[in-house]
Each structure stands twice: as C-alpha cells, then as structure tokens.
Design an enzyme around this catalytic site. Structure first.
Site, PDB file in Angstrom:
ATOM      1  N   GLY A 138       7.710 -10.700   2.503  1.00 51.65           N
ATOM      2  CA  GLY A 138       8.273  -9.903   3.592  1.00 51.65           C
ATOM      3  C   GLY A 138       9.299  -8.874   3.199  1.00 51.65           C
ATOM      4  O   GLY A 138       9.723  -8.074   4.035  1.00 51.65           O
ATOM      5  N   CYS A 140     -14.262  10.208  12.624  1.00 51.37           N
ATOM      6  CA  CYS A 140     -14.377  10.608  14.028  1.00 51.37           C
ATOM      7  C   CYS A 140     -13.489   9.745  14.923  1.00 51.37           C
ATOM      8  O   CYS A 140     -13.975   8.977  15.759  1.00 51.37           O
ATOM      9  CB  CYS A 140     -15.829  10.510  14.473  1.00 51.37           C
ATOM     10  SG  CYS A 140     -16.908  11.356  13.328  1.00 51.37           S
ATOM     11  N   GLU A 141     -12.198   9.826  14.708  1.00 51.63           N
ATOM     12  CA  GLU A 141     -11.196   9.105  15.506  1.00 51.63           C
ATOM     13  C   GLU A 141      -9.946   9.968  15.508  1.00 51.63           C
ATOM     14  O   GLU A 141      -9.542  10.453  14.439  1.00 51.63           O
ATOM     15  CB  GLU A 141     -10.802   7.762  14.846  1.00 51.63           C
ATOM     16  CG  GLU A 141     -11.887   6.761  14.636  1.00 51.63           C
ATOM     17  CD  GLU A 141     -12.151   5.886  15.850  1.00 51.63           C
ATOM     18  OE1 GLU A 141     -11.301   5.853  16.765  1.00 51.63           O
ATOM     19  OE2 GLU A 141     -13.216   5.252  15.873  1.00 51.63           O
ATOM     20  N   TYR A 150      -1.492  -3.103   0.821  1.00 52.69           N
ATOM     21  CA  TYR A 150      -2.232  -2.982   2.079  1.00 52.69           C
ATOM     22  C   TYR A 150      -2.892  -1.601   2.184  1.00 52.69           C
ATOM     23  O   TYR A 150      -3.005  -1.028   3.259  1.00 52.69           O
ATOM     24  CB  TYR A 150      -1.312  -3.273   3.282  1.00 52.69           C
ATOM     25  CG  TYR A 150      -0.599  -4.600   3.118  1.00 52.69           C
ATOM     26  CD1 TYR A 150      -1.284  -5.796   3.294  1.00 52.69           C
ATOM     27  CD2 TYR A 150       0.737  -4.656   2.717  1.00 52.69           C
ATOM     28  CE1 TYR A 150      -0.651  -7.016   3.094  1.00 52.69           C
ATOM     29  CE2 TYR A 150       1.375  -5.874   2.509  1.00 52.69           C
ATOM     30  CZ  TYR A 150       0.680  -7.046   2.695  1.00 52.69           C
ATOM     31  OH  TYR A 150       1.295  -8.250   2.499  1.00 52.69           O
ATOM     32  N   ARG A 207      -2.953   2.111   7.283  1.00 54.28           N
ATOM     33  CA  ARG A 207      -1.582   1.828   7.741  1.00 54.28           C
ATOM     34  C   ARG A 207      -1.046   2.862   8.738  1.00 54.28           C
ATOM     35  O   ARG A 207      -0.469   2.470   9.758  1.00 54.28           O
ATOM     36  CB  ARG A 207      -0.620   1.683   6.554  1.00 54.28           C
ATOM     37  CG  ARG A 207      -0.967   0.487   5.652  1.00 54.28           C
ATOM     38  CD  ARG A 207       0.105   0.202   4.613  1.00 54.28           C
ATOM     39  NE  ARG A 207       1.296  -0.303   5.237  1.00 54.28           N
ATOM     40  CZ  ARG A 207       2.390   0.393   5.468  1.00 54.28           C
ATOM     41  NH1 ARG A 207       2.483   1.646   5.094  1.00 54.28           N
ATOM     42  NH2 ARG A 207       3.415  -0.144   6.074  1.00 54.28           N
ATOM     43  N   ARG A 235       4.103  -6.774  -0.860  1.00 52.20           N
ATOM     44  CA  ARG A 235       4.487  -5.369  -0.763  1.00 52.20           C
ATOM     45  C   ARG A 235       5.590  -4.989  -1.763  1.00 52.20           C
ATOM     46  O   ARG A 235       5.517  -3.930  -2.387  1.00 52.20           O
ATOM     47  CB  ARG A 235       4.984  -5.105   0.665  1.00 52.20           C
ATOM     48  CG  ARG A 235       5.195  -3.650   1.003  1.00 52.20           C
ATOM     49  CD  ARG A 235       5.873  -3.518   2.370  1.00 52.20           C
ATOM     50  NE  ARG A 235       5.210  -4.267   3.424  1.00 52.20           N
ATOM     51  CZ  ARG A 235       4.231  -3.800   4.186  1.00 52.20           C
ATOM     52  NH1 ARG A 235       3.796  -2.567   4.009  1.00 52.20           N
ATOM     53  NH2 ARG A 235       3.681  -4.550   5.129  1.00 52.20           N
TER      54      ARG A 235
HETATM   55  N1  PLP Z   1       3.006 -14.814   2.799  1.00 48.89           N
HETATM   56  C1  PLP Z   1       2.347 -14.823   3.958  1.00 48.89           C
HETATM   57  C2  PLP Z   1       2.049 -16.125   4.594  1.00 48.89           C
HETATM   58  C3  PLP Z   1       1.939 -13.636   4.564  1.00 48.89           C
HETATM   59  O1  PLP Z   1       1.275 -13.655   5.705  1.00 48.89           O
HETATM   60  C4  PLP Z   1       2.232 -12.399   3.910  1.00 48.89           C
HETATM   61  C5  PLP Z   1       1.844 -11.123   4.497  1.00 48.89           C
HETATM   62  O2  PLP Z   1       1.811 -10.896   5.650  1.00 48.89           O
HETATM   63  C6  PLP Z   1       2.918 -12.433   2.695  1.00 48.89           C
HETATM   64  C7  PLP Z   1       3.285 -13.653   2.155  1.00 48.89           C
HETATM   65  C8  PLP Z   1       3.248 -11.185   1.934  1.00 48.89           C
HETATM   66  O3  PLP Z   1       4.094 -10.382   2.661  1.00 48.89           O
HETATM   67  P1  PLP Z   1       4.732  -9.086   1.999  1.00 48.89           P
HETATM   68  O4  PLP Z   1       3.636  -8.265   1.472  1.00 48.89           O
HETATM   69  O5  PLP Z   1       5.451  -8.440   3.129  1.00 48.89           O
HETATM   70  O6  PLP Z   1       5.663  -9.551   0.939  1.00 48.89           O
END
Ligand code: PLP
Length: 422
Positions: A239, A348-349, A377, A312, A276
């Site tokens: 996260g 086409c969006e 992502y 995204r 991420r």
């Molecule tokens: N762990 C879980 C259970 C997730 O669902 C996610 C992504 O949504 C992650 C880890 C990785 O998150 P991030 O890419 O934000 O570090």
C-alpha cells in the site's frame, strides 16, 4: 526516485536511449529499469533491517517473469492472488516457503494446488474460505498455515477502488469474527493458525492510516494473547504510495521509522507485501503519436497506446506524467506552441485517455512520448480490448537491454477461438 533521465535532449533508461528501444521493438512498449526496480526493493529491506521482515513482492502489480526473478534473486518472497500467479512463481522456481496467498475468492482447486506446492501461508478472507482450506488440507493430509486477514475499518484516504480496509469493502473479516475464529481454532482440522494479515489499500501517501490500523491490530493481538491464543506472524500488507505527480509520500525510511517501533512492541515476525513501491517508478510506457487533432474545444494528441495498455487513468482518473522522448523545443518549436492537450488512445471509448488538460509541447505525428510511473498495475492490468495486441516489454540494465515479453501477434488474439458455423 528513478533512472529515466534526459541526457542532453534525449530520454534515457539507465544508459540506453529510450528512442533506440522504440525503434528496435516498436510501440506501445513498456520499458523497465533494473536499477530502479532492485533499488526500491533494497531500500525497503534496508529501512526495515532492524526487524528483518519477509518482503513478499505483490505479483499483481507486475507479474513479468523477469521482473519477479530479479526480485527473487535479491531475497524477495511473493504475494500471490490466483492460481495463475502461483503458476508464474513455480515457473521461475520461486521458493514456495516464501509465498503468501491472499484473495477473497480462492477456489477449491487453487487452494489444493497451493497446499501441494507447499506455500508458506494463506491470508484468509472469510470463515467459509477457512473451512474450505481445512477440508482440502485434511483430504491432502497436509497442514495449511494461515493468517486471518483483518478488516480494521480504517480509511486510507486513497481512491475508493483501491480502498480495501473499510467496513463496506469485501476484504478480510471484522475483529469480532476474527476473535470467534481464533477461539474456535480447534475446530479447523489441519490448520496452523500463524497470525494476522492486514492490507488497508493502495497508493497510501500518509503514514497515519497505517498507524491507525496497527494500533487497532495491536489492541486486538493483546486481547488474543490474554485469551491464550499463540501468534507468530503479522503481515502488514503493501500500500505504500509513490510519486506520480505532486504527492509527497513517506519514504521507506520515514515509514519504517514510524512503524518499526510499534512492530517491535507487538513482537511478532513481520511480512510486508509491497507492489507499487517497488515497481511503480521502475517502468514507463512508450507511445508514438499518430495524429494531432485540434478541435473547437481542445487539442487531442492521438497515440498508439490506449486504455487497454494502461487502464489506470480511465479506471482511477490516475495522473501519469508525460515526457517527450526528445525534447521538442529542440526541434525548433516555440514556447507559444504549447497548448492544453489531452493525450488519448485509439480505442472507441471516451474514457480512453492517458492524460488530460496538460500543458505540453506541440507533438507531431511520429513523435515519441513516455508515460511515466507505469511499472505497477500497467502491463499487468492490460487487455486485448478492441482486439489490440498487448505491448512488448523490455528490461534495461546499465547499457544492456532484454526483451522480456514479445509483442502479441494477431494469431495470439484468436488462438483459443473457433469460428463455428451453426
Ligand atoms: N497485498 C494485498 C492483499 C493487496 O491486495 C495488494 C494490492 O492491492 C498489495 C498487497 C499490494 O499493494 P501495493 O501495490 O499498493 O503495495
């Protein structure tokens, strides 16, 4: 922050001009920097060195085998969410003992395959799933280790589609349910209750929501301990936010400085699941301009990458910086040529855009541009919508580069289809 920099007027990835890669492999093209990728993993590892957590890279953020391999070689484990991601992990010989498996919808087959593969643990998201894991493990005569995923009802202040730890989200179980599960743990045969898991969302730029979640979990752990429940592991998820635009997210050291003292106090072994943070700024998407279209309202730069390549912006209204591969002012264009511009794809969006209302130089047909911060992502969420072939991917290390996924062919698009006449 990353290793995409201008050398003179040209954008380079490490020591390779990105334009050279575009000329060789075509566009749209994902380009990754090995140095940025590995650097971010090592930064996190160093920041947390005091407690030596198991860092499981979140495969969903970028599942290319070479990306995974680069991280495995530096000691990473993997956070997976499907049988397909388990297949990828096995394909590169990942240590199953460092694989953790989340997902609200693990099927019986996926659970069976994961137990057979000997994964480290399941992050369990419901009572029903726990019962199924127990049933499958019993049939296989194996023990399955589990962490119960807690939904702590904390708002991480990020986009609502990547918020996962509030009461109205589908993830994890509430504290009362978790308590009942732990108190009835003897009823779940062949399950080893290892600990707790919490992941409250993605692209979280402040430390406060993490601290709030940890505080809640810490109190909960105190309660479980008083009731004699043995716990070994605490998985604090991923996260960590990154810089796409004006964000000022916590650094790895800043995050660790706040979180490690709390984790030490809790005293469990720690798992992290970043995606991420590790790969987000390690990748860009390179596109070619097809047309420049000045309308009554604005200027559209139509490029050959669309929402199927990078969803995204369409899905989350996400911001990605746009940079020319060659600074266009140097081509004799004047500053008054700058105009508010939308960078759009050929799909086409109306939602098919990569950037909106940007102050950009006048691109012309054939010019190349980079969509920055596309490593996480990006390709992993890409699709074949509009029967578009998915992009190629290249990994750069120093002055060397490697094609790590070829561009799909038209044959690939229809390989599994049949044209049946009825
Ligand atoms: N762990 C879980 C259970 C997730 O669902 C996610 C992504 O949504 C992650 C880890 C990785 O998150 P991030 O890419 O934000 O570090």
């Amino acid at each position: 922050m990353h290793d995409f920099n201008y050398n003179g007027k040209e954008l380079y990835c490490e020591k390779v001009p990105v334009g050279k890669l575009a000329a060789k492999f075509g566009t749209p093209l994902y380009v990754y920097s090995h140095k940025t990728l590995v650097g971010h993993f090592l930064k996190l590892k160093k920041a947390f060195s005091d407690i030596r957590p198991l860092i499981c890279f979140s495969v969903k953020s970028n599942s290319n085998l070479s990306i995974l391999k680069a991280l495995l070689e530096r000691g990473a484990g993997l956070d997976i969410v499907s049988g397909g991601e388990l297949y990828r992990a096995k394909k590169i010989g990942a240590d199953a003992g460092k694989i953790v498996y989340a997902s609200v919808g693990k099927t019986k087959e996926e659970i069976r395959d994961a137990i057979r593969a000997g994964i480290f643990l399941f992050n369990v998201e419901s009572l029903q799933e726990l019962a199924l894991i127990s049933e499958v493990a019993t049939v296989l005569k194996k023990e399955a280790r589990v962490c119960i995923r807690i939904n702590p009802n904390i708002d991480p202040h990020t986009h609502r589609y990547i918020t996962t730890g509030t009461v109205d989200s589908k993830f994890g179980v509430d504290l009362d349910t978790a308590r009942i599960i732990f108190l009835n743990r003897e009823n779940f045969k062949n399950i080893k209750f290892a600990g707790l898991h919490v992941h409250i969302g993605s692209q979280i730029t402040q430390v406060a929501p993490f601290l709030a979640a940890l505080k809640r979990i810490s109190l909960f752990i105190d309660g479980l301990r008083k009731m004699g429940v043995p716990l070994e592991w605490l998985n604090i998820g991923g996260g960590l936010g990154i810089i796409y635009n004006q964000e000022r997210p916590q650094t790895a050291e800043g995050f660790a400085a706040k979180v490690v003292p709390i984790l030490k106090k809790i005293g469990l072994k720690v798992i992290l699941e970043p995606g991420r943070f590790i790969v987000g700024n390690a990748g860009i998407l390179v596109a070619s301009v097809i047309y420049v279209k000045d309308t009554l309202a604005k200027r559209f730069v139509v490029v050959d990458a669309g929402m199927n390549d990078l969803i995204r912006p369409a899905l989350y209204d996400a911001y990605h910086e746009i940079l020319p591969l060659v600074k266009t002012e140097d081509k004799g264009r004047k500053s008054e040529d700058r105009k508010k511009t939308d960078i759009v794809g050929p799909i086409c969006e109306s939602g098919d855009f990569l950037a909106k209302g940007r102050d950009l130089p006048l691109f012309g047909p054939g010019d190349l541009l980079a969509v920055m911060g596309a490593g996480a992502y990006g390709f992993s969420m890409s699709s074949n919508y509009n029967s578009r072939r998915r992009a190629a991917e290249v990994l750069v290390k120093g002055d060397k580069f490697y094609l790590i996924r070829g561009r799909e062919s038209f044959d690939d698009l229809v390989r599994l289809e049949k044209a049946i006449r009825l």
